[in-house]
Design an enzyme around this catalytic site. Structure first.
Site, PDB file in Angstrom:
ATOM      1  N   ARG A 253       0.877  -1.192   0.000  1.00 48.84           N
ATOM      2  CA  ARG A 253       0.000   0.000   0.000  1.00 48.84           C
ATOM      3  C   ARG A 253       0.900   1.223   0.000  1.00 48.84           C
ATOM      4  O   ARG A 253       1.787   1.344   0.834  1.00 48.84           O
ATOM      5  CB  ARG A 253      -0.986  -0.053   1.175  1.00 48.84           C
ATOM      6  CG  ARG A 253      -0.557   0.596   2.462  1.00 48.84           C
ATOM      7  CD  ARG A 253      -1.675   0.700   3.495  1.00 48.84           C
ATOM      8  NE  ARG A 253      -1.344   0.079   4.776  1.00 48.84           N
ATOM      9  CZ  ARG A 253      -0.609   0.644   5.732  1.00 48.84           C
ATOM     10  NH1 ARG A 253      -0.094   1.839   5.559  1.00 48.84           N
ATOM     11  NH2 ARG A 253      -0.360   0.006   6.849  1.00 48.84           N
ATOM     12  N   HIS A 257      -2.424   3.727   6.491  1.00 48.85           N
ATOM     13  CA  HIS A 257      -3.406   2.710   6.898  1.00 48.85           C
ATOM     14  C   HIS A 257      -4.804   3.297   6.756  1.00 48.85           C
ATOM     15  O   HIS A 257      -5.692   2.713   6.149  1.00 48.85           O
ATOM     16  CB  HIS A 257      -3.124   2.269   8.330  1.00 48.85           C
ATOM     17  CG  HIS A 257      -4.276   1.608   9.012  1.00 48.85           C
ATOM     18  ND1 HIS A 257      -4.783   0.401   8.600  1.00 48.85           N
ATOM     19  CD2 HIS A 257      -5.033   2.005  10.068  1.00 48.85           C
ATOM     20  CE1 HIS A 257      -5.801   0.063   9.385  1.00 48.85           C
ATOM     21  NE2 HIS A 257      -5.985   1.010  10.269  1.00 48.85           N
ATOM     22  N   TYR A 266       6.581   5.443  10.556  1.00 49.79           N
ATOM     23  CA  TYR A 266       7.030   4.075  10.820  1.00 49.79           C
ATOM     24  C   TYR A 266       7.727   3.404   9.652  1.00 49.79           C
ATOM     25  O   TYR A 266       8.193   2.278   9.757  1.00 49.79           O
ATOM     26  CB  TYR A 266       5.862   3.193  11.314  1.00 49.79           C
ATOM     27  CG  TYR A 266       4.605   3.229  10.457  1.00 49.79           C
ATOM     28  CD1 TYR A 266       3.507   3.990  10.856  1.00 49.79           C
ATOM     29  CD2 TYR A 266       4.509   2.509   9.275  1.00 49.79           C
ATOM     30  CE1 TYR A 266       2.344   4.033  10.091  1.00 49.79           C
ATOM     31  CE2 TYR A 266       3.355   2.541   8.504  1.00 49.79           C
ATOM     32  CZ  TYR A 266       2.277   3.298   8.921  1.00 49.79           C
ATOM     33  OH  TYR A 266       1.125   3.339   8.169  1.00 49.79           O
TER      34      TYR A 266
END
Lengths: 356, 331
Positions: A253, A257, A266
């Site tokens: 992706r 998220h 992250y």
């Protein structure tokens, strides 16, 4: 044994759009164009949804950009009467399988009507509790088996879901009872912020099929032909009474998220940029069509325009609903009259204090 | 009961088997699923003989996984079947709790009735049989709090059969809890044919005008015993078996306390957050000015159910209930 060798990534087109040499009847210009239309539409849908969220016109949204080939290739392998169980990141799949665009938008706008699939289409509402929907796919497919039909279920879930008990319980039930279900994993490398190597020590997700003695396959999730072909094989096995399959579609992706999260916190987003340049599922198909001498830029322009138009119409439809009808909160809790719900509904509507 | 009705003498657990047999015969979509429900006939023999009569396709031993069992049964229920799931003890249902609270009970609302879940989950519950740890939980209030779920508890063989048949026929999820302490406490006449008792309706076990006692499951007999003792001392109790804990029978609760002006609620579950509080809410809403004494609760304690050497100290007994009767009448 090296599981990367036992479960090689199946690929029909390489990243640059060339045929890998694997023979497959499904790799045709006609099908490439069909996939392309769906994937372009899906990407525009996703970008539209992110923009709508930014403008406050829908709520939090979970983007799927980069995963179009996994979703389109698998959804188009399904037939009417089959059951689809999506997560909250699988709108390319549900739209391709025939869900109402207006309803997909309405779901993210906070309207329960958005959960309802078109008449005759078995599309379950997006499952929020991770991996829990794997069991519903198993159960509905078990029912088809008991009825003696050849319909199957296909369920989407991510890499993080494979750590959940319901993933293992679903695969085990399906294995024990030879249930016609396809477990379609989209391994995009991250469960929100947690990378794959913190999720599991195994090198692949496909190898988890070994524990349940069912077929497992690893496919390039950005190669729509490979996804389509492997899903088709798994569905046909299920239809023919040969039980479940675990498919691991390896993908990525590009974005967050959800719209509430910032991926650069992250992971190095340069990796997303690199993958977008070298490994994008839509670009790969464009290159394929170019190599095959079938690229037509005016056709591609038209595909984009038609997609934009369809999306704009759906947004207009979505915005006609400002909020859900309040009665919907009460009317579908039970199929019979249950007094606490009836009484609370009455209080809400007629006793003044609770509805302004 | 009319003499024209054929009856047989059955215990609660036998009445449950009888209800399952009736429903498996009557409706091809009914399935029985669970751990050991097949050849073994269930750990309490509640499915005894059904495997031989209906076969492995309809009386199904499943892998040992409560979430898998409930979750896959949700799928069966959404796609044309009426699964009746056995959880061996209520204390073992917790791994399946997520499937119950996030899916089974929400699918009708989420899909605006496009999909529904006519699922019955049966589980023995409560203390009193010297069972090992975790086997004696009485956590019914965890489930009455879940919107979209009905919770039913019989206290005798006749009700067990009629209520289970209604639960299986209900269009929505029902948790059917079976008081294992009185599973085999005695046989009663149960009609041989199929019959149903409506969900949400309480049953008056004893009539009196001085004190209302509300109970369910194994506590009904304990309450009746206390009421007998009270009667010997001139206090007449109205003993109500609530039978369905969601939805509660508001009319019967209100009618009873409006006559007696005094109420005691008995359950073996912990006091805090117990279903007793919902009974109190109904009394408060319907009958506040009729009350002549504060409402009393006689319940288990806010502790884990103790291991069995202390289980008789934990659950309400007729002495504790009798003391409450005295307190509310003396107030």
């Amino acid at each position: 044994m090296d599981m990367n060798e036992k479960f090689p990534i199946v690929q029909l087109l390489s990243g640059d759009g060339r045929r890998t040499g694997a023979v497959c009847e499904h790799v045709t210009i006609e099908r490439a164009k069909l996939f392309y239309e769906h994937m372009v539409f899906s990407r525009l849908f996703d970008q539209k949804a992110v923009n709508l969220q930014r403008q406050g016109r829908i709520g939090t949204y979970a983007p799927f950009e980069g995963q179009e080939a996994s979703q389109i290739g698998s959804a188009l392998a399904m037939e009417d009467g089959d059951w689809m169980f999506p997560t909250y990141r699988d709108h390319a799949a549900t739209a391709a399988f025939g869900h109402s665009l207006k309803n997909i938008f309405l779901y993210w706008k906070g309207c329960i009507e958005g959960c309802v699939p078109p008449e005759g289409k078995h599309i379950f509402p997006p499952s929020v509790p991770i991996a829990s929907q794997i069991l519903h796919a198993t159960g509905t497919a078990w029912a088809e088996q008991k009825k003696g039909s050849d319909r199957v279920s296909l369920v989407y879930f991510g890499d993080g879901a494979t750590s959940e008990g319901d993933f293992h319980e679903g695969l085990n039930f399906a294995s024990v009872f030879n249930i016609p279900v396809v477990f379609f994993n989209q391994n995009n490398g991250y469960a929100i912020s947690v990378p794959l190597e913190r999720q599991m020590k195994t090198k692949t997700i496909a190898q988890k099929s070994l524990a349940y003695d069912i077929p497992g396959v690893r496919v390039d999730g950005n190669d729509v032909f490979a996804v389509y072909d492997e899903t088709m094989k798994a569905i046909n096995r299920a239809r023919n009474g040969n039980g479940p399959t675990l498919i691991e579609a390896v993908t990525w992706r590009y974005g967050a998220h959800t719209t509430t999260d910032e991926p650069s916190k992250y992971r190095d987003q340069a990796e997303s940029k690199r993958r977008r340049e070298s490994d994008d599922p839509i670009t790969r198909l464009e290159r394929f069509l170019e190599i095959e001498g079938a690229w037509d830029s005016s056709w591609a322009e038209q595909v984009n325009e038609e997609a934009e138009q369809k999306l704009n119409e759906a947004v207009i439809e979505m915005e006609k609903t400002v909020k859900s009808d309040e009665a919907l909160m009460f009317d579908h809790v039970f199929g019979t009259d249950v007094w606490p719900v009836q009484e609370q509904k009455h209080r809400f509507f007629y006793e003044g204090s609770e509805k302004g | 009961m009319s003499t024209a009705v054929n009856t047989k003498k059955l215990t609660i657990v036998q009445a449950i088997t009888d209800a399952l047999k009736e429903m498996l015969e009557e409706d091809e979509s009914v399935l029985v699923l669970g751990e050991d429900v097949g050849k073994n006939g269930g750990v309490f023999r509640a499915t005894d003989g059904l495997y031989d009569l209906f076969g492995d396709d309809r009386v199904i031993d499943t892998p040992l996984a409560e979430s898998g069992l409930i979750g896959s049964s949700i799928g069966l229920a959404m796609n044309g079947f009426r699964p009746v799931v056995e959880i061996q003890f209520l204390g073992f249902i917790y791994p399946g709790f997520n499937q119950l609270i996030t899916h089974a009970t929400r699918i009708r609302t989420r899909t605006q009735s496009r999909y529904t879940v006519p699922l019955t989950i049966r589980a023995p519950y409560g203390s009193g049989v010297r069972a090992p740890e975790i086997h004696s939980d009485s956590t019914e209030a965890l489930f009455t709090h879940i919107p979209g779920l009905k919770v039913v508890i019989p206290s005798n063989p006749y009700d067990a059969k009629g209520l289970l048949i209604s639960s299986i026929k209900d269009p929505d999820p029902v948790l059917f809890l079976e008081p294992m302490r009185i599973y085999r406490a005695g046989k009663e006449d149960v009609p041989s044919e199929s019959y149903s008792i409506p969900l949400g309706k309480a049953s008056r076990k004893r009539t009196g005008d001085d004190v209302s006692i509300f109970a369910w499951g194994a506590m009904v007999r304990v309450a009746e015993k206390a009421a007998e003792e009270a009667s010997e001392n001139g206090i007449e109790c109205d003993v109500i078996d609530l039978r369905t804990l969601y939805p509660l029978d508001k009319e019967v609760i209100a009618e009873s306390v409006q006559r007696t002006g005094r109420a005691i609620i008995v359950h073996e579950a912990p006091s805090t957050g117990g279903v007793s509080n919902d009974v109190m809410e109904i009394i408060n809403d319907t009958s506040f000015l009729y009350m002549r004494a504060p409402i009393k609760k006689v319940t288990g304690y806010d502790t884990p159910v103790p291991l069995f050497t202390l289980e008789d100290d934990y659950a309400p007994d007729s002495k504790k209930i009798y003391r409450a009767i005295e307190e509310v009448t003396r107030f």
